[in-house]
Design an enzyme around this catalytic site. Sequence first.
Site, short mmCIF file in Angstrom:
data_model
loop_
_atom_site.label_atom_id
_atom_site.label_comp_id
_atom_site.label_asym_id
_atom_site.label_seq_id
_atom_site.Cartn_x
_atom_site.Cartn_y
_atom_site.Cartn_z
N ALA A 48 39.56 35.83 37.55
CA ALA A 48 40.83 35.47 36.91
C ALA A 48 41.60 36.65 36.33
O ALA A 48 42.61 36.46 35.69
CB ALA A 48 40.57 34.44 35.81
N TYR A 81 33.75 39.45 55.99
CA TYR A 81 34.60 38.60 55.16
C TYR A 81 34.75 37.22 55.79
O TYR A 81 34.63 36.19 55.11
CB TYR A 81 35.96 39.26 54.99
CG TYR A 81 36.93 38.47 54.14
CD1 TYR A 81 36.83 38.48 52.76
CD2 TYR A 81 37.95 37.73 54.72
CE1 TYR A 81 37.71 37.77 51.97
CE2 TYR A 81 38.85 37.01 53.94
CZ TYR A 81 38.72 37.03 52.57
OH TYR A 81 39.60 36.31 51.80
N THR A 106 36.88 31.76 38.17
CA THR A 106 36.30 33.09 38.40
C THR A 106 37.34 34.00 39.07
O THR A 106 38.28 33.54 39.70
CB THR A 106 35.05 32.99 39.29
OG1 THR A 106 35.42 32.59 40.62
CG2 THR A 106 34.05 32.01 38.72
#
Length: 259
Positions: free
Chosen positions: A26, A169, A24
């Site tokens: 990518a 994050y 993912t």
Amino acid sequence: MEPLHSKNGKERRPEKLKRLAVVTGAGRGIGAAVAKELAERGYGLIINARNEERLLLKAGELEAYGGIVVPVAGDIGDPETSERIFSEAERLTDSFDELVLVNNAGISSVGLIQDLDIEAWHELIETNLSSVFYTVRKAVPIMLGRKRGHIVNISSVWGQAGASCEAAYSASKGGVDAFTKALAKELAPSNIQVNALSLGAMDTDMNSCFSDEEKELIASEIPAGRFGRPEEAAEACAYLCECGPYLTGQIIRLDGAWI
């Protein structure tokens, strides 16, 4: 897959792939480097990114290595995208021996926590953390059917240390780390390895929010004296995609001795 024909006209089929990898995020950065590294090693690929145009260009580049490359564009924070990705994996089920999953997609948010709105919080958590659950729940049944598999979650040193002005994050990556450790215990009896690659400061677009002066200051705090390169992360990730059964449940830091 379409059958091939030998010189005498008899039908033959291409050699079965040893591994098919889902990667993912990518389209660029770490994910693009990981996809390239795995393509060079002979993996078939299902690649995902939000930007369809960029993803198709990347797929064209990866096809040059001679393996299967299936692009699936879409927001990985939406569970429907994982449904489409693993529908493709199931379509190719007779073409590979092992499924590998690299959960790389991620976004960042830099700023004071009181300035982060609720919508941005949800988007970050869905993209960085919930997406890992969405892909894993679809990948694991395929891996169980083969009694083997590798899952590599791309994390961050801030998931362990925390970063000022990156609380959301940091929280998302801390969740990835905890999820990795717990899932590894759950899947170890089934010969499925689950690890996380915890990255330090990397030379990617995600860090383009910092000025050159700020990057120099960060680099000066890293004993290795520089940011990491995507290719270095890709090599480490590939190792975890092929590691033996006793290496599981680990958070492997790649940070130049920063933390």
